[in-house]
Structures are given as structure tokens and as C-alpha cells.
Design a protein around this motif. Structure first.
Motif, PDB file in Angstrom:
ATOM      1  N   PRO A   1      34.474  33.425  41.194  1.00 50.79           N
ATOM      2  CA  PRO A   1      33.317  33.470  42.087  1.00 50.79           C
ATOM      3  C   PRO A   1      33.518  32.579  43.303  1.00 50.79           C
ATOM      4  O   PRO A   1      34.028  31.460  43.191  1.00 50.79           O
ATOM      5  N   ALA A   2      33.102  33.076  44.468  1.00 47.37           N
ATOM      6  CA  ALA A   2      33.176  32.279  45.692  1.00 47.37           C
ATOM      7  C   ALA A   2      31.875  31.531  45.935  1.00 47.37           C
ATOM      8  O   ALA A   2      31.568  31.156  47.063  1.00 47.37           O
ATOM      9  N   THR A   3      31.118  31.296  44.892  1.00 54.82           N
ATOM     10  CA  THR A   3      29.827  30.613  44.992  1.00 54.82           C
ATOM     11  C   THR A   3      30.018  29.174  45.455  1.00 54.82           C
ATOM     12  O   THR A   3      30.889  28.469  44.929  1.00 54.82           O
ATOM     13  N   PRO A   4      29.230  28.704  46.419  1.00 56.94           N
ATOM     14  CA  PRO A   4      29.334  27.301  46.858  1.00 56.94           C
ATOM     15  C   PRO A   4      29.082  26.333  45.702  1.00 56.94           C
ATOM     16  O   PRO A   4      28.373  26.642  44.744  1.00 56.94           O
ATOM     17  N   ARG A   5      29.668  25.147  45.810  1.00 56.39           N
ATOM     18  CA  ARG A   5      29.572  24.171  44.723  1.00 56.39           C
ATOM     19  C   ARG A   5      28.142  23.719  44.476  1.00 56.39           C
ATOM     20  O   ARG A   5      27.778  23.405  43.346  1.00 56.39           O
ATOM     21  N   TRP A   6      27.312  23.674  45.527  1.00 59.63           N
ATOM     22  CA  TRP A   6      25.941  23.194  45.313  1.00 59.63           C
ATOM     23  C   TRP A   6      25.144  24.178  44.460  1.00 59.63           C
ATOM     24  O   TRP A   6      24.252  23.784  43.704  1.00 59.63           O
ATOM     25  N   LEU A   7      25.500  25.477  44.546  1.00 64.49           N
ATOM     26  CA  LEU A   7      24.859  26.449  43.671  1.00 64.49           C
ATOM     27  C   LEU A   7      25.450  26.385  42.259  1.00 64.49           C
ATOM     28  O   LEU A   7      24.726  26.511  41.267  1.00 64.49           O
ATOM     29  N   GLN A   8      26.757  26.176  42.160  1.00 58.09           N
ATOM     30  CA  GLN A   8      27.379  26.046  40.852  1.00 58.09           C
ATOM     31  C   GLN A   8      26.843  24.840  40.097  1.00 58.09           C
ATOM     32  O   GLN A   8      26.743  24.857  38.867  1.00 58.09           O
TER      33      GLN A   8
ATOM     34  N   ILE B   1      23.919  23.783  39.835  1.00 57.82           N
ATOM     35  CA  ILE B   1      22.651  24.062  39.140  1.00 57.82           C
ATOM     36  C   ILE B   1      22.795  25.257  38.196  1.00 57.82           C
ATOM     37  O   ILE B   1      21.801  25.780  37.691  1.00 57.82           O
ATOM     38  N   GLY B   2      24.041  25.689  37.977  1.00 58.41           N
ATOM     39  CA  GLY B   2      24.288  26.780  37.040  1.00 58.41           C
ATOM     40  C   GLY B   2      24.075  28.164  37.606  1.00 58.41           C
ATOM     41  O   GLY B   2      23.991  29.136  36.852  1.00 58.41           O
ATOM     42  N   ALA B   3      23.994  28.290  38.929  1.00 59.67           N
ATOM     43  CA  ALA B   3      23.787  29.602  39.552  1.00 59.67           C
ATOM     44  C   ALA B   3      25.126  30.340  39.663  1.00 59.67           C
ATOM     45  O   ALA B   3      26.077  29.825  40.244  1.00 59.67           O
ATOM     46  N   GLN B   4      25.183  31.521  39.090  1.00 59.05           N
ATOM     47  CA  GLN B   4      26.387  32.347  39.103  1.00 59.05           C
ATOM     48  C   GLN B   4      26.008  33.783  39.445  1.00 59.05           C
ATOM     49  O   GLN B   4      24.881  34.206  39.169  1.00 59.05           O
ATOM     50  N   PRO B   5      26.929  34.554  40.029  1.00 60.31           N
ATOM     51  CA  PRO B   5      26.614  35.971  40.283  1.00 60.31           C
ATOM     52  C   PRO B   5      26.442  36.714  38.975  1.00 60.31           C
ATOM     53  O   PRO B   5      27.016  36.344  37.948  1.00 60.31           O
ATOM     54  N   MET B   6      25.616  37.775  39.008  1.00 59.17           N
ATOM     55  CA  MET B   6      25.406  38.534  37.773  1.00 59.17           C
ATOM     56  C   MET B   6      26.682  39.274  37.392  1.00 59.17           C
ATOM     57  O   MET B   6      27.486  39.642  38.252  1.00 59.17           O
TER      58      MET B   6
ATOM     59  N   GLY C   1      30.229  37.047  46.683  1.00 58.71           N
ATOM     60  CA  GLY C   1      31.353  37.817  46.165  1.00 58.71           C
ATOM     61  C   GLY C   1      32.317  36.987  45.339  1.00 58.71           C
ATOM     62  O   GLY C   1      32.017  35.866  44.918  1.00 58.71           O
ATOM     63  N   GLU C   2      33.530  37.551  45.124  1.00 58.08           N
ATOM     64  CA  GLU C   2      34.536  36.908  44.283  1.00 58.08           C
ATOM     65  C   GLU C   2      35.906  37.017  44.931  1.00 58.08           C
ATOM     66  O   GLU C   2      36.162  37.925  45.722  1.00 58.08           O
ATOM     67  N   ASP C   3      36.781  36.079  44.571  1.00 57.27           N
ATOM     68  CA  ASP C   3      38.146  36.059  45.086  1.00 57.27           C
ATOM     69  C   ASP C   3      39.119  36.495  44.005  1.00 57.27           C
ATOM     70  O   ASP C   3      39.003  36.054  42.857  1.00 57.27           O
TER      71      ASP C   3
ATOM     72  N   ARG D   1      32.376  47.040  38.682  1.00 56.97           N
ATOM     73  CA  ARG D   1      33.344  46.098  39.223  1.00 56.97           C
ATOM     74  C   ARG D   1      34.730  46.231  38.626  1.00 56.97           C
ATOM     75  O   ARG D   1      35.708  45.748  39.167  1.00 56.97           O
ATOM     76  N   GLY D   2      34.820  46.909  37.492  1.00 55.00           N
ATOM     77  CA  GLY D   2      36.090  46.893  36.801  1.00 55.00           C
ATOM     78  C   GLY D   2      36.203  45.635  35.958  1.00 55.00           C
ATOM     79  O   GLY D   2      35.212  45.046  35.546  1.00 55.00           O
ATOM     80  N   GLY D   3      37.394  45.201  35.697  1.00 56.50           N
ATOM     81  CA  GLY D   3      37.585  44.016  34.877  1.00 56.50           C
ATOM     82  C   GLY D   3      39.045  43.862  34.540  1.00 56.50           C
ATOM     83  O   GLY D   3      39.913  44.137  35.373  1.00 56.50           O
ATOM     84  N   VAL D   4      39.324  43.424  33.318  1.00 54.26           N
ATOM     85  CA  VAL D   4      40.696  43.202  32.882  1.00 54.26           C
ATOM     86  C   VAL D   4      41.034  44.215  31.792  1.00 54.26           C
ATOM     87  O   VAL D   4      40.243  44.462  30.887  1.00 54.26           O
TER      88      VAL D   4
END
Length: 616
Positions: free
Chosen positions: A108-115, A117-122, A30-32, A129-132
Motif C-alpha cells: 500500500p502507498a498509504t501515508p504513514r500518518w494514516l497507517q 491509526i490503522g487505516a488501510q485500503p480495502m 493505490g498500491e506499489d 485486483r488479482g493477487g498471488v
């Protein structure tokens, strides 16, 4: 026949599943809600900004999840959107006089070890999701002032060409006034100008010996519409430069523009790029004027005083050699000394103007003026934002030879500022200044209830399909269900990996359709295996011939659907493209999992063995 399967194909399936699963994993975190504080004009902030933000939030007893210094900006994470909005308002108020941009974000609340390697949520669309959301207002007064300035210069040139002397040419809030020596000269001036400017009306004020030119109502309406529509086009170009997928940029009312950006990760930069009204002006430096006299306001009528970023006065000719509207391309780079620079390319008209001026002024100084409009913090009586024009001389260079359509400007503080300036110039200078009058994060446009129902339909549909295949094809149905899960993981992983791919509600429909097509491929294979068994072939022969003979049918059906999806992507927009993307990816992954994936699973269970019966 023991029906052996090559080991490399099995390893390929395992490798694809691992990579797909790895890049699909960030979607479960998820995301913060967050607030981002960055420096204006691309400048980086330092650790003192982090301390300042922390102190402001602590004094207000506003709790936060985390505060970090990331990629040259301060990012504050919160546990809920209410705290996020309060923090944004508080920081905007406290940092109003500082050179900072405060913007809402979803981090994104993605752990740093995934970040790492360039892994991000779609990226999710506005409907999921909405947006700005930005509501922008076009400054029509500035558009009119710009138009009147152009007419003032045109009058001056045309009267000189007609050899008609005049005392002065000035612009008012809605007209251009030409002061002449007598009423006869005024009548002669009207005879010269009226045929050249049929969108204006000319009246002679005999008492003041003045010719007054005003635009017709039709022309004023045309100017206002052009300012809004052209700004919409330029904003779309800027959004494309930001790499935002499926944005919404549309007109609202007479002078407002709505911009909605789904899945923006750097809203501070988006806010700066969209709201910036930056452009460049190239002017001749008036080198003969005494700077001390200029500082006290004594300058020739055709010159004016500007300041560089160090506060030093520079006297420039009022005549603009070239404006930002002639810039066709701009890119940032470093010069031979490693200093940031912006490379400029002009259109043919701009190139001709620059060549003519530089050829006739070799050895003289030419200045590059950076101009932008900023919110003054004040409002008119009807609530419109009052913008202040800020101009800064960023470069003075001696013309050493005739310049053409391509040249460079230096004197820029940082590479980030050079990149931002190049982006703005490349996307186009705004026809009229705009200001952000409202900014907020928006929820799903189709409603959370519809989203929940869409997700539930997909899950229940998958459950029903999996139950049917399990009951009807028994153990082979289990293999098909495993392939369906593999297919879903691969689609999500690919959607997360592909830049610009956005998941929308129609995209979920594409996944549901993909599930049905994946089962269809398995049904063709399993029914072919049953047919081979009925014809008396051994189980291993039935497996081998079942997969081999069903391949052409599966390929034909999926390739025709893939062609349709590609056409939808090519000619469609918005939600149609989202559907086409997920459908195309789903077709490719379903063929892979149905033909290669299930075959690998089947051969792990049955391959290389003597068996008497298949559970199918």
C-alpha cells in the motif's frame, strides 16, 4: 413549532462521516508493485540484508521506487510490474544459497500518518485486483515412501506378535520385502500378513527366501487421491490461519494444486506457510551409543544419527514415538524465563501413545525432531521438482514424569519461529510434501474491461439517480444527493475497517443496489412531507411528521432485506458472501444517512426558523 433537532445527533453524523472518510481515504493512494525479502522459518533479517539487496539491484542497474526495512523484512517498491518481476527473478537467483525467502507483493502507498491509526485500503478480490498465484506439486514418491514405511513397521509388529522369526524387513521403491530363513517360513508369513492387508498382493521369491508385498493398483490410486485431497484441506486451513479472504484452493490434474490469494500483503510469509512441509517427530534418544563411534557411522541397526542446529550429532531410535498427525492444537508462548516455546495438544490416540511411552521411560531422554522438505533445485527427467528432506533435533528433554495429551517443547530460536511452527502444526501436517513450481501475480480474473464497465455502470447509475432527485425534489433532492455521497463514503470506510471484508465485482453490485435503496428511503420521506403539506400543515410540522411517519415503513423494508442478506452470508460462498457483506453494510448506512443524515442537513437549513415554503 420550530422543529428543533438535538445537537448530539448532528454531531454524531459529523463524527461518523469524519471517521468513515478517514478510513476510506487510503483507497485513493493505490498500491506499489513490490518484492519482499524475509528470513526463512519466521526469522527476522537485519540491516545487512537490506545492504545486500540494494547492492544486487544496483549492480543490475534496476531502478526502484524505494527500499525500506519494515517489520523484520526488506521491502523494495517499484514503479511497474515488469521491474518487479525482473527484481524477483534476480534476487531469487542471487540469494539462492542464503536463508531468505523472496516473494512478490503489492505494498500500500498509504501515508504513514494514516497507517499509524490503522487505516488501510480495502481488500479487493481476485476479480477486481488479482493477487498471488501459486502452482504446487505434490510429491507422490514421498507419499509412497511414507506409506511403505508404515507398512514396514506394521509387518514387524505383526510378525513379532505371531512369533515368526525373520532376518530383515526392508522397503524398496514400490514394495516391502521380508527376508526369512526358508521358503516354509515365507509361506507362513504370507498366511499371517495376507488376511491383515487385503489391499496388498504377496509373492514368494523362493530363490531369495523373501516375501514381497506390493499394493494393488486400486490402493495406489486411493493413496494418490487421498494425498492431494488431504493436502488441499490442510492448505485451506493454512490460508484461513493467514486471514486471507475469499481464497481459491483447488486441484489441477493428477498431482497439482492451485492456490490463488487475493489482496495478500505479506506474500513472503504466505509462500513460506503454504510451501512448508514442517512436522514434528518425537523419538527416544539412544544414550548408550558412543557419539564418536556414531559420528563415524557405527550405530545399532535400530538407531540413526541426526544433528541439532549447532551441528552436533544426536543418536535416535528409528522408531517414531509420535508424529505430527496426532497434534490437534498448537500455540506459541514464553516460558518462565521468557524463552519461546510451543504448547502441544494431542488427540486421544496420540495422548495414549505418549502416556504409555513416557510412563515406561521416566529418566530417559526424548528428542523433538523438526522435519521439512525443501526444493533441491534439481528436476527429474519429466520436469518434477526433487525435494530434499531436512531433519533437525530442536529439543532434548529428560522425561521426569508421565506425559499426557498436553505438553510443551522448547529450544526454539525466536518467538517468530515459534509462531510459525505453531501455525503449521495447528493447520495440520501435509500428507505428502509439496513444492511451489510456479509463482506469479495475477490480474483480474474477469478482465479489466468488465471491471471498467462495472464501475462505469455504478457511476452512471448514481449520476442518473442524483440528477433525477435533484430535478424532482429540488433543494431536498440536493440533500438526498449529499446523503448518497455520505452513504458511499461510509460503506467504503467500513469495508476498509472490517478485517477479512473483501470487495468483489458482486460487491459493487451490492453497492449499486444500496444506492437505489437509499434513494427509496428518501423518496418515502419526501413524499410523506409533500402529503403533510397538502393536508395543510406548516413546513416545520410537515418535516417533523414526514420523518416520524415514514420511519416504520423504511425500517420494515430494510430489515426484511437485511435478514435476506444475513442468510446469503451464512449459507453462501465466495462472490455471494461478498455481495451479502456490501448489501448488509449498505442497508445499515443507508438507513443512517436517510433517516438521521438528511434530517440533520434539513434542520441545519430549515430547523428553528419560521418559513412559509419548502423547496421540495
Amino acid at each position: 413549532m420550530l422543529n428543533r433537532y438535538p445537537l448530539w445527533k448532528t454531531l454524531m453524523v459529523v463524527f461518523a462521516l469524519l471517521i468513515g472518510g478517514l478510513y476510506a481515504l487510503p483507497n485513493i493512494y493505490g498500491e506499489d508493485p513490490a518484492v519482499q525479502v524475509t528470513g526463512a522459518r519466521g526469522a527476522s533479517v537485519d540491516m545487512s540484508a537490506l545492504d545486500l539487496v540494494t547492492d544486487i539491484l544496483s549492480d543490475a542497474n534496476l531502478s526502484q521506487k524505494a527500499v525500506a526495512f519494515e517489520n523484520g523484512s526488506v521491502l523494495v517498491r517499484f514503479n511497474d510490474t515488469e521491474s518487479q518481476i525482473r527484481a524477483r527473478d534476480l534476487l531469487s537467483e542471487q540469494l539462492e544459497d542464503e536463508d531468505f525467502i523472496v516473494a512478490l507483493n503489492l505494498a500500500p502507498a498509504t501515508p504513514r500518518w494514516l497507517q499509524s491509526i490503522g487505516a488501510q485500503p480495502m481488500k479487493l478480490g481476485l476479480d477486481l485486483r488479482g493477487g498471488v498465484h501459486f502452482l504446487m506439486e505434490v510429491d507422490m514418491d514421498a507419499a509412497m515412501e511414507k506409506l511403505l514405511s508404515q507398512q514396514e513397521e506394521a509387518f514387524r509388529v505383526e510378525l513379532r506378535e505371531a512369533r515368526l522369526r525373520y532376518r530383515s524387513i526392508t522397503k524398496t521403491s514400490d514394495a516391502v520385502e521380508v527376508r526369512l530363513r526358508n521358503a516354509e517360513d515365507a509361506a507362513e508369513a504370507r498366511a499371517v500378513l495376507a488376511p491383515l492387508h487385503q489391499d496388498m498382493t504377496f509373492e514368494i521369491d523362493e530363490a531369495r527366501q523373501t516375501l514381497v508385498g506390493e499394493f494393488t493398483e486400486a490402493r495406489l490410486l486411493e493413496v494418490r487421491n487421498y494425498a492431494v485431497n488431504q493436502n488441499i484441506t490442510i492448505l485451506r486451513n493454512r490460508v484461513n490461519e493467514l486471514g486471507v479472504a475469499e481464497p481459491l484452493v483447488q486441484r489441477q490434474g493428477a498431482n497439482r494444486i492451485v492456490v490463488e490469494l487475493p489482496g495478500v500483503q505479506d506474500t513472503a510469509r504466505a509462500k513460506e506457510i503454504l510451501g512448508a512441509t514442517a512436522t514434528l517427530e518425537f523419538r527416544e534418544v539412544d544414550s548408550v551409543v558412543d557419539l564418536a563411534a556414531a559420528a563415524s557411522g557405527r550405530v545399532p541397526a535400530d538407531s540413526e544419527v541426526k544433528f541439532d542446529r549447532n551441528g552436533q550429532p544426536v543418536v535416535l531410535k528409528k522408531r517414531i514415538i509420535l508424529g505430527g498427525s496426532h497434534i490437534t492444537d498448537a500455540s506459541s508462548s514464553a516460558d518462565e524465563y521468557g524463552r519461546p516455546q510451543v504448547n502441544i495438544s494431542l488427540d486421544s490416540e496420540g495422548g495414549s501413545k505418549m502416556t504409555a511411552f513416557s510412563r515406561n521411560n521416566v529418566g530417559k531422554l526424548m528428542a523433538t525432531v523438526f522435519a521439512e522438505y525443501k526444493d533441491s533445485g534439481e528436476r527429474t527427467e519429466d520436469g518434477r521438482v526433487i525435494l530434499d528432506k531436512h531433519e533437525e533435533v530442536i529439543n532434548q528433554a529428560t522425561i521426569q514424569t508421565a506425559l499426557g495429551r498436553n505438553f510443551r517443547i522448547t529450544g526454539i530460536d525466536s518467538q517468530a519461529e515459534a509462531m510459525n511452527l505453531a501455525l503449521l502444526l495447528r493447520a495440520g501436517a501435509l500428507i505428502a510434501p509439496i513444492s511451489i513450481v510456479e509463482e506469479r501475480t495475477i490480474g483480474p480474473s474477469m478482465g479489466q474491461q468488465n471491471i471498467d464497465k462495472g464501475m462505469a455502470a455504478m457511476l452512471w447509475g448514481m449520476a442518473a439517480v442524483m440528477l433525477f432527485t435533484l430535478v424532482y425534489y429540488r433543494r431536498f433532492g440536493l440533500f438526498a444527493n449529499m446523503a448518497l455521497l455520505m452513504n458511499l463514503i461510509l460503506v467504503i470506510g467500513l469495508m476498509s475497517m472490517i478485517p477479512g471484508a473483501t470487495m468483489t465485482l458482486p460487491g459493487i453490485a451490492g453497492i449499486v443496489l444500496t444506492v437505489g435503496m437509499a434513494v427509496d428511503a428518501n423518496v418515502l420521506i419526501f413524499e410523506r412531507i409533500r402529503e403533510e403539506l397538502r393536508e395543510g400543515r406548516s413546513p416545520q410540522q410537515a418535516i417533523h411528521h414526514g420523518y416520524a411517519n415514514a420511519l416504520s415503513t423504511i425500517a420494515d423494508a430494510n430489515i426484511t432485506t437485511l435478514i435476506t442478506a444475513i442468510i446469503l452470508f451464512a449459507v453462501g460462498t465466495g462472490a455471494i458472501k461478498g455481495f451479502a457483506v456490501t448489501l448488509s453494510l449498505g442497508i445499515v448506512t443507508s438507513m443512517f444517512t436517510a433517516i438521521i443524515g438528511t434530517r440533520a442537513i434539513v434542520n441545519l437549513v430549515y430547523g428553528g426558523k419560521r418559513i412559509d415554503k419548502l423547496s421540495i
